[in-house]
Design a protein around this motif. Structure first.
Motif, PDB file in Angstrom:
ATOM      1  N   HIS A 188      21.918  43.381  54.825  1.00 24.31           N
ATOM      2  CA  HIS A 188      22.129  45.397  53.729  1.00 24.31           C
ATOM      3  C   HIS A 188      22.541  45.984  53.985  1.00 24.31           C
ATOM      4  N   GLY A 189      22.529  46.297  55.165  1.00 27.57           N
ATOM      5  CA  GLY A 189      22.886  47.723  54.841  1.00 27.57           C
ATOM      6  C   GLY A 189      23.345  48.120  56.479  1.00 27.57           C
ATOM      7  N   PHE A 190      23.836  49.192  56.635  1.00 30.34           N
ATOM      8  CA  PHE A 190      24.375  49.439  58.545  1.00 30.34           C
ATOM      9  C   PHE A 190      24.502  51.366  58.492  1.00 30.34           C
ATOM     10  N   ALA A 191      24.306  51.223  59.737  1.00 32.95           N
ATOM     11  CA  ALA A 191      24.460  53.252  60.021  1.00 32.95           C
ATOM     12  C   ALA A 191      25.808  52.911  61.479  1.00 32.95           C
ATOM     13  N   LEU A 192      26.066  53.758  61.124  1.00 35.37           N
ATOM     14  CA  LEU A 192      27.871  54.415  62.065  1.00 35.37           C
ATOM     15  C   LEU A 192      27.016  55.704  63.048  1.00 35.37           C
ATOM     16  N   LEU A 193      26.445  55.635  64.390  1.00 32.70           N
ATOM     17  CA  LEU A 193      26.086  56.264  64.681  1.00 32.70           C
ATOM     18  C   LEU A 193      26.853  56.926  66.164  1.00 32.70           C
ATOM     19  N   ARG A 194      27.054  58.250  66.834  1.00 36.15           N
ATOM     20  CA  ARG A 194      27.475  58.946  68.050  1.00 36.15           C
ATOM     21  C   ARG A 194      26.364  58.558  69.124  1.00 36.15           C
ATOM     22  N   GLU A 195      26.633  59.205  70.359  1.00 35.32           N
ATOM     23  CA  GLU A 195      26.321  58.543  71.233  1.00 35.32           C
ATOM     24  C   GLU A 195      25.094  59.587  71.094  1.00 35.32           C
ATOM     25  N   ASP A 196      24.980  60.666  70.433  1.00 35.75           N
ATOM     26  CA  ASP A 196      24.459  61.923  70.681  1.00 35.75           C
ATOM     27  C   ASP A 196      22.819  61.618  69.282  1.00 35.75           C
ATOM     28  N   GLY A 197      23.004  60.794  68.837  1.00 42.04           N
ATOM     29  CA  GLY A 197      22.460  60.147  67.459  1.00 42.04           C
ATOM     30  C   GLY A 197      22.753  60.343  66.600  1.00 42.04           C
ATOM     31  N   GLY A 236      33.740  51.685  69.455  1.00 44.94           N
ATOM     32  CA  GLY A 236      35.000  52.639  69.965  1.00 44.94           C
ATOM     33  C   GLY A 236      34.218  53.212  70.790  1.00 44.94           C
ATOM     34  N   GLU A 237      33.855  55.267  70.421  1.00 43.67           N
ATOM     35  CA  GLU A 237      33.483  55.822  71.082  1.00 43.67           C
ATOM     36  C   GLU A 237      31.920  56.392  70.209  1.00 43.67           C
ATOM     37  N   CYS A 238      31.637  55.212  69.164  1.00 43.43           N
ATOM     38  CA  CYS A 238      29.958  55.032  68.498  1.00 43.43           C
ATOM     39  C   CYS A 238      29.769  53.796  68.257  1.00 43.43           C
ATOM     40  N   TYR A 239      28.683  54.534  68.319  1.00 38.95           N
ATOM     41  CA  TYR A 239      27.726  52.508  67.929  1.00 38.95           C
ATOM     42  C   TYR A 239      27.224  52.294  66.836  1.00 38.95           C
ATOM     43  N   LEU A 240      27.364  50.799  66.120  1.00 37.92           N
ATOM     44  CA  LEU A 240      26.930  50.327  64.792  1.00 37.92           C
ATOM     45  C   LEU A 240      25.949  49.578  64.497  1.00 37.92           C
ATOM     46  N   LEU A 241      24.795  50.531  63.942  1.00 36.37           N
ATOM     47  CA  LEU A 241      23.577  49.607  63.397  1.00 36.37           C
ATOM     48  C   LEU A 241      24.238  48.470  62.416  1.00 36.37           C
ATOM     49  N   GLU A 242      23.990  47.001  62.364  1.00 35.45           N
ATOM     50  CA  GLU A 242      23.871  46.656  61.248  1.00 35.45           C
ATOM     51  C   GLU A 242      23.486  45.377  61.050  1.00 35.45           C
ATOM     52  N   ASN A 277      36.391  55.304  65.427  1.00 33.41           N
ATOM     53  CA  ASN A 277      35.721  55.847  66.673  1.00 33.41           C
ATOM     54  C   ASN A 277      34.361  57.117  66.088  1.00 33.41           C
ATOM     55  N   GLY A 278      34.650  56.924  65.113  1.00 32.62           N
ATOM     56  CA  GLY A 278      33.825  57.410  64.506  1.00 32.62           C
ATOM     57  C   GLY A 278      34.490  58.585  63.171  1.00 32.62           C
ATOM     58  N   ARG A 279      35.428  58.639  62.568  1.00 32.20           N
ATOM     59  CA  ARG A 279      36.603  59.237  62.234  1.00 32.20           C
ATOM     60  C   ARG A 279      36.725  57.875  60.998  1.00 32.20           C
ATOM     61  N   MET A 280      36.552  58.666  59.520  1.00 36.71           N
ATOM     62  CA  MET A 280      36.949  58.078  58.499  1.00 36.71           C
ATOM     63  C   MET A 280      38.425  58.086  58.382  1.00 36.71           C
ATOM     64  N   GLU A 281      39.312  56.768  57.950  1.00 42.72           N
ATOM     65  CA  GLU A 281      40.417  56.474  58.297  1.00 42.72           C
ATOM     66  C   GLU A 281      41.227  55.714  57.240  1.00 42.72           C
ATOM     67  N   SER A 282      40.116  55.232  56.276  1.00 42.02           N
ATOM     68  CA  SER A 282      40.273  55.213  54.937  1.00 42.02           C
ATOM     69  C   SER A 282      39.819  54.651  53.769  1.00 42.02           C
ATOM     70  N   TYR A 283      39.797  55.189  52.782  1.00 45.24           N
ATOM     71  CA  TYR A 283      38.440  54.929  51.630  1.00 45.24           C
ATOM     72  C   TYR A 283      39.413  55.103  50.626  1.00 45.24           C
ATOM     73  N   SER A 284      38.923  53.461  49.828  1.00 47.20           N
ATOM     74  CA  SER A 284      39.471  53.353  48.090  1.00 47.20           C
ATOM     75  C   SER A 284      38.208  52.485  47.204  1.00 47.20           C
ATOM     76  N   ILE A 285      38.432  52.360  45.750  1.00 50.92           N
ATOM     77  CA  ILE A 285      37.788  51.969  45.314  1.00 50.92           C
ATOM     78  C   ILE A 285      38.139  51.291  44.279  1.00 50.92           C
ATOM     79  N   ARG A 286      37.224  49.772  44.355  1.00 53.34           N
ATOM     80  CA  ARG A 286      37.964  49.233  43.651  1.00 53.34           C
ATOM     81  C   ARG A 286      36.613  48.204  42.530  1.00 53.34           C
ATOM     82  N   THR A 287      37.535  48.175  41.137  1.00 50.12           N
ATOM     83  CA  THR A 287      36.181  47.672  40.189  1.00 50.12           C
ATOM     84  C   THR A 287      36.091  46.527  40.131  1.00 50.12           C
ATOM     85  N   ALA A 288      35.441  45.698  39.627  1.00 44.35           N
ATOM     86  CA  ALA A 288      34.574  44.174  40.369  1.00 44.35           C
ATOM     87  C   ALA A 288      34.347  43.865  38.648  1.00 44.35           C
TER      88      ALA A 288
END
Length: 291
Positions: free
Chosen positions: A147-156, A138-144, A193-204
């Motif tokens: 084992h992990g990831f980073a979600l980055l804005r255009e300005d770093g 979207g308006e951001c970049y995903l570094l994937e 687009n860089g904004r958190m839309e949902s968050y939930s926790i589950r137990t394994a």
């Protein structure tokens, strides 16, 4: 003073030039008087060592790459963030997406450079992203990476950077983040687009009898449901448990299954461990007391 030494990776520990052994994620201890001002070195293979003078000033203000944990008259010294000894610049991946050039490289540590119309942005990254590649999000970049990831804005700017698995990428990014706790909790998070839309926790997995108390405090820390661990007399107080315990950042095991340590930040890089004992009644926790 009893001093426990731990390290992010295996290190050779020397004190005043005397080799004391190898330290890693399991603590080793020595008796050291801070008034002696001894010189310590933690040296991992292939990395630059971390050196410091263990004196009274060190106990109040440790140097970079060292955290201190005070507990019952002892202190644990944890060294981390080691740089590779080889200073050679090694490019791992380079790619242009739209108007942004991404360069992932090693030079002592892992870095990502982003060059675009907003300027040149240099981001230090954790090692688990060494195999990562950039994608539009979207308006951001995903570094994937695997084992992990980073979600980055255009300005770093880093919106998120964590271990975990990306489940969906595109304008919306969905990921599962492990808490690495005894109950196997994970967080399912979605950004758009860089904004958190949902968050939930589950137990394994349910905790075992030996980790029941640990699971309660870990659940309170991450905001998961604590009621399955509580007896009837405490269930109505589950919502106020976090306020009762205060702002702690992690939970540590002890040799007693009904006693856990909670880690509280005193100041940057300096922490206190406080201990709480639980009482079990019919397999549920009916009382919590700080010792």
């Amino acid at each position: 003073m009893r001093v426990y030494f731990l390290a992010e990776i295996p290190c050779a520990l020397t004190v005043n030039g005397i080799f004391l052994g190898t330290v890693d994620g399991f603590e080793r201890f020595a008796e050291i008087d801070p008034r002696d001002g001894v010189f310590c070195e933690c040296a991992p293979a292939g990395c630059l060592p971390v050196r410091f003078r263990f004196d009274e000033g060190f106990l109040f203000s440790p140097p970079p790459q060292v955290n201190l944990y005070f507990s019952r008259g002892a202190v644990a010294v944890y060294t981390f963030g080691f740089s590779r000894a080889d200073p050679t610049l090694s490019v791992l991946h380079q790619e242009r997406i739209g108007g942004t050039l991404f360069t992932l490289y090693l030079q002592g540590k892992l870095f990502l450079s982003m060059e675009n119309g907003t300027g040149f942005h240099l981001l230090p990254l954790p090692d688990f992203l060494s195999d990562s590649k950039p994608y539009p999000a979207g308006e951001c970049y995903l570094l994937e990476g695997e084992h992990g990831f980073a979600l980055l804005r255009e300005d770093g700017e880093k919106i998120a950077c964590a271990e975990g698995k990306v489940l969906e990428r595109g304008e919306s990014v969905k990921a599962e983040l492990p808490f690495h706790d005894s109950a196997g909790h994970t967080a399912l998070v979605e950004w758009k687009n860089g904004r958190m839309e949902s968050y939930s926790i589950r137990t394994a997995a349910p905790p075992t009898e030996s980790t029941f108390a640990l699971a309660l405090f870990e659940s309170a820390l991450i905001g998961a449901d604590c009621t399955p661990y509580l007896a009837e007399n405490l269930k109505e107080k589950a919502g106020s448990l976090k306020n009762f315990l205060g702002k702690y950042g992690s939970v540590v095991l002890t040799e007693e299954k009904d006693l856990v340590g909670l880690v509280y930040e005193r100041k940057p890089s300096v922490f206190d461990v406080r201990y709480f004992r639980v009482t079990l009644s019919d397999g549920k926790i009916s009382n919590i007391v700080e010792e």
